[in-house]
Design a protein around this motif. Structure first.
Motif, PDB file in Angstrom:
ATOM      1  N   SER A 198       0.687  -1.150  -0.114  1.00 41.70           N
ATOM      2  CA  SER A 198      -0.056  -0.120  -0.091  1.00 41.70           C
ATOM      3  C   SER A 198       0.908   1.427  -0.152  1.00 41.70           C
ATOM      4  O   SER A 198       0.307   2.175  -0.432  1.00 41.70           O
ATOM      5  CB  SER A 198      -1.121   0.062   1.296  1.00 41.70           C
ATOM      6  OG  SER A 198      -1.744  -1.157   1.256  1.00 41.70           O
ATOM      7  N   GLN A 251      -8.718   2.400  -9.544  1.00 47.88           N
ATOM      8  CA  GLN A 251      -9.051   1.509  -8.768  1.00 47.88           C
ATOM      9  C   GLN A 251     -10.514   1.036  -9.119  1.00 47.88           C
ATOM     10  O   GLN A 251     -11.025  -0.197  -8.946  1.00 47.88           O
ATOM     11  CB  GLN A 251      -9.239   2.406  -7.241  1.00 47.88           C
ATOM     12  CG  GLN A 251      -7.872   2.594  -6.775  1.00 47.88           C
ATOM     13  CD  GLN A 251      -8.339   3.211  -5.127  1.00 47.88           C
ATOM     14  OE1 GLN A 251      -8.656   2.540  -4.283  1.00 47.88           O
ATOM     15  NE2 GLN A 251      -7.936   4.528  -5.118  1.00 47.88           N
ATOM     16  N   MET A 263      -3.243   0.377  -3.896  1.00 51.69           N
ATOM     17  CA  MET A 263      -4.132   0.828  -2.903  1.00 51.69           C
ATOM     18  C   MET A 263      -5.532   0.093  -2.531  1.00 51.69           C
ATOM     19  O   MET A 263      -5.925  -0.072  -1.489  1.00 51.69           O
ATOM     20  CB  MET A 263      -4.837   2.410  -3.477  1.00 51.69           C
ATOM     21  CG  MET A 263      -3.713   3.313  -3.489  1.00 51.69           C
ATOM     22  SD  MET A 263      -2.658   3.759  -1.983  1.00 51.69           S
ATOM     23  CE  MET A 263      -4.194   4.617  -0.999  1.00 51.69           C
ATOM     24  N   VAL A 264      -6.227  -0.409  -3.527  1.00 47.86           N
ATOM     25  CA  VAL A 264      -7.457  -1.030  -3.391  1.00 47.86           C
ATOM     26  C   VAL A 264      -7.282  -2.498  -3.021  1.00 47.86           C
ATOM     27  O   VAL A 264      -7.989  -3.075  -2.531  1.00 47.86           O
ATOM     28  CB  VAL A 264      -8.260  -0.904  -4.890  1.00 47.86           C
ATOM     29  CG1 VAL A 264      -7.437  -1.692  -5.886  1.00 47.86           C
ATOM     30  CG2 VAL A 264      -9.711  -1.526  -4.810  1.00 47.86           C
ATOM     31  N   ARG A 311      -6.674  -3.516   1.010  1.00 49.51           N
ATOM     32  CA  ARG A 311      -7.941  -3.454   1.486  1.00 49.51           C
ATOM     33  C   ARG A 311      -8.957  -4.662   1.496  1.00 49.51           C
ATOM     34  O   ARG A 311      -9.531  -5.069   2.138  1.00 49.51           O
ATOM     35  CB  ARG A 311      -8.712  -2.064   1.199  1.00 49.51           C
ATOM     36  CG  ARG A 311      -7.812  -0.977   1.622  1.00 49.51           C
ATOM     37  CD  ARG A 311      -9.055   0.412   1.848  1.00 49.51           C
ATOM     38  NE  ARG A 311      -9.345   0.555   0.521  1.00 49.51           N
ATOM     39  CZ  ARG A 311      -8.842   1.518  -0.448  1.00 49.51           C
ATOM     40  NH1 ARG A 311      -7.852   2.242  -0.060  1.00 49.51           N
ATOM     41  NH2 ARG A 311      -9.575   1.660  -1.710  1.00 49.51           N
ATOM     42  N   SER A 364     -13.538   2.913   6.940  1.00 44.59           N
ATOM     43  CA  SER A 364     -12.973   1.907   5.883  1.00 44.59           C
ATOM     44  C   SER A 364     -13.723   0.592   6.416  1.00 44.59           C
ATOM     45  O   SER A 364     -14.211  -0.210   5.288  1.00 44.59           O
ATOM     46  CB  SER A 364     -11.619   1.955   5.581  1.00 44.59           C
ATOM     47  OG  SER A 364     -11.145   3.162   5.202  1.00 44.59           O
ATOM     48  N   SER A 376     -13.888  -1.725  -2.217  1.00 44.36           N
ATOM     49  CA  SER A 376     -13.029  -1.075  -1.965  1.00 44.36           C
ATOM     50  C   SER A 376     -12.637  -0.104  -2.891  1.00 44.36           C
ATOM     51  O   SER A 376     -12.103   1.053  -2.801  1.00 44.36           O
ATOM     52  CB  SER A 376     -11.791  -2.109  -1.509  1.00 44.36           C
ATOM     53  OG  SER A 376     -10.420  -1.318  -1.578  1.00 44.36           O
ATOM     54  N   GLY A 414     -12.180   3.779  -2.639  1.00 51.19           N
ATOM     55  CA  GLY A 414     -10.924   4.442  -3.025  1.00 51.19           C
ATOM     56  C   GLY A 414     -11.128   5.586  -3.975  1.00 51.19           C
ATOM     57  O   GLY A 414     -10.508   6.761  -4.011  1.00 51.19           O
ATOM     58  N   GLN A 416     -13.155   8.655  -2.750  1.00 44.20           N
ATOM     59  CA  GLN A 416     -12.236   9.411  -1.781  1.00 44.20           C
ATOM     60  C   GLN A 416     -11.329  10.111  -2.523  1.00 44.20           C
ATOM     61  O   GLN A 416     -10.870  11.494  -2.057  1.00 44.20           O
ATOM     62  CB  GLN A 416     -11.878   8.291  -0.855  1.00 44.20           C
ATOM     63  CG  GLN A 416     -12.816   8.058   0.381  1.00 44.20           C
ATOM     64  CD  GLN A 416     -12.326   6.890   1.382  1.00 44.20           C
ATOM     65  OE1 GLN A 416     -11.359   6.493   1.275  1.00 44.20           O
ATOM     66  NE2 GLN A 416     -13.048   6.898   2.489  1.00 44.20           N
TER      67      GLN A 416
END
Length: 412
Positions: A17, A60, A114-115, A118, A327, A342, A346, A349
């Motif tokens: 991440s 994402q 990033m995705v 999670r 989250s 997720s 992402g 946001q």
């Protein structure tokens, strides 16, 4: 046990991440130097941040459904490879427009990191155990904002701003090796959604109709919006307006980041004791009050660096309780499409943060007030969303979900 399977998984996911954010935080001290070297103004240089965040959000949307369909590992390999190639291109860029374009491509690659981590958390756990793993992941993730600006300052001093991109290219290659050797597949074939555009569209439709999910995403997004505004504006405010050196700026940035990630370690404990919804309401409200005080300071003619740093330190600590908790709550009821949920979280946001950053960028200067206005607006909007989303009906829904124990918890 420091090297238990639980901690080892948090270490792997946190490092993956952190690769994309490392490419942001490490070159923050170089933003003024990049502008001078490429003969670009503040707004143009900030677009290299905006482009990265836009791509990070849009990418994402693709990686989430794809990883639900084909598993977690293949999209990670692709994203890290794309990130590596774009990083090399950024190191060779000769004008700001090329840099912005390559930063966009770099962001598309970084979106995988990033995705998918999670989603792996949701594959393995729910409830407070998911919050515990998410907070540990964020503790490892904290290596980026804590160390990256300082490392970036050192690299810039030795090799100039271009050296930053060579370093992050090497970091991405290390991430590829990590995925190959240490991350097992957490989405077995039997649990994968059929590979079709229709399945992805249906999943997104379900999520977009879930106002509770969207409210939780919005709370985290507003908290992130304030941070994005600070991320883009602080190098110019702290270095140009207050006269800090790049190294001093890196230390100041790292201290605020430390507050965020240290408090994030308390999310599972506080959630078990008081409930996750009350923790979010108290922390978001506290952050809003602190940012309102900071805004009042500047509106009344104040201009003290100490006030900016101390109050934002407190706000960062409170946001460290808000973002990981919301989250976990947003993904709680969507385990069958965890990566898609997720991804949308992402993306929304990132878009909220990017729009806030772009809006403040229209008024960007070395003066602190535009930055502080943007930070306070994000925090106060988050407070309003918190009390709307986590009112009696929202809190009851969370309590009902916890009682059902939607999916059995499984340790890695």
């Amino acid at each position: 046990m420091p090297f238990s399977p639980f901690f080892r998984m948090a270490l792997i996911l946190g490092l993956l991440s952190a690769i994309g954010p490392f490419a942001i935080d490490m070159y923050l001290p170089a933003l003024p130097a990049i502008g001078a070297a490429l003969r670009a103004d503040v707004g143009a240089v900030q677009w290299s941040l905006t482009a990265f965040f836009l791509a990070l959000g849009v990418g994402q949307l693709v990686y989430g459904p794809v990883s639900d369909m084909v598993g977690r590992r293949p999209p990670l390999f692709f994203g890290l490879g794309l990130f590596t190639l774009a990083s090399v291109g950024c190191a060779l860029a000769t004008d700001v427009h090329t840099l912005v374009l390559l930063r966009f491509v770099q962001g598309l690659g970084a979106a995988a990191g990033m995705v998918i981590p999670r989603a792996v958390v949701r594959d393995l756990h729910t409830g407070t155990e998911a919050a515990r793993l998410m907070s540990l992941l964020m503790l490892v993730f904290s290596v980026s904002p804590l160390l990256a600006p300082l490392v970036g300052s050192g690299v810039i001093a030795l090799a100039g701003w271009r050296g930053v991109f060579w370093v992050v290219a090497v970091a991405a290659l290390a991430g590829l090796v990590l995925v190959q050797r240490a991350l097992h597949e957490t989405r077995p074939a039997g649990r994968r959604v059929r590979s079709s555009v229709g399945s992805a569209a249906a999943a997104y439709t379900t999520l977009l109709r879930d106002w509770h999910y969207l409210g939780l995403v919005g709370i985290g997004g507003c908290s992130m919006a304030g941070f994005f505004v600070y991320l883009a504006g602080s190098p110019f405010v702290l270095i140009n307006h207050y006269g800090l050196s790049p190294v001093q700026y890196s230390v100041a940035f790292s201290v605020n980041a430390a507050a965020f990630f240290a408090s994030a370690q308390l999310t599972a404990r506080l959630g078990r004791r008081y409930g996750m919804a009350p923790v979010v309401k108290a922390a978001a409200s506290g952050a809003g009050a602190v940012m309102l005080a900071l805004l009042a300071h500047y509106l009344l003619g104040g201009d003290r660096l100490a006030v900016l740093l101390v109050l934002y330190f407190v706000a960062s600590a409170l946001m460290g309780l808000v973002i990981p908790t919301t989250s976990v709550l947003a993904l709680e009821e969507h385990g069958t499409i965890a990566a898609t949920a997720s991804a949308l979280m992402g993306t929304l946001q990132m878009l909220i943060g990017t729009l806030a950053m772009a809006a403040v960028g229209l008024f960007a200067s070395d003066a602190p007030l535009p930055m502080v206005v943007g930070m306070a607006t994000g925090a106060l909007t988050g407070v309003a969303l918190t009390w709307i989303t986590l009112g009696p009906a929202g809190a009851q829904r969370i309590a009902h979900g916890a009682a059902k124990d939607i999916a059995p918890e499984r340790r890695p």
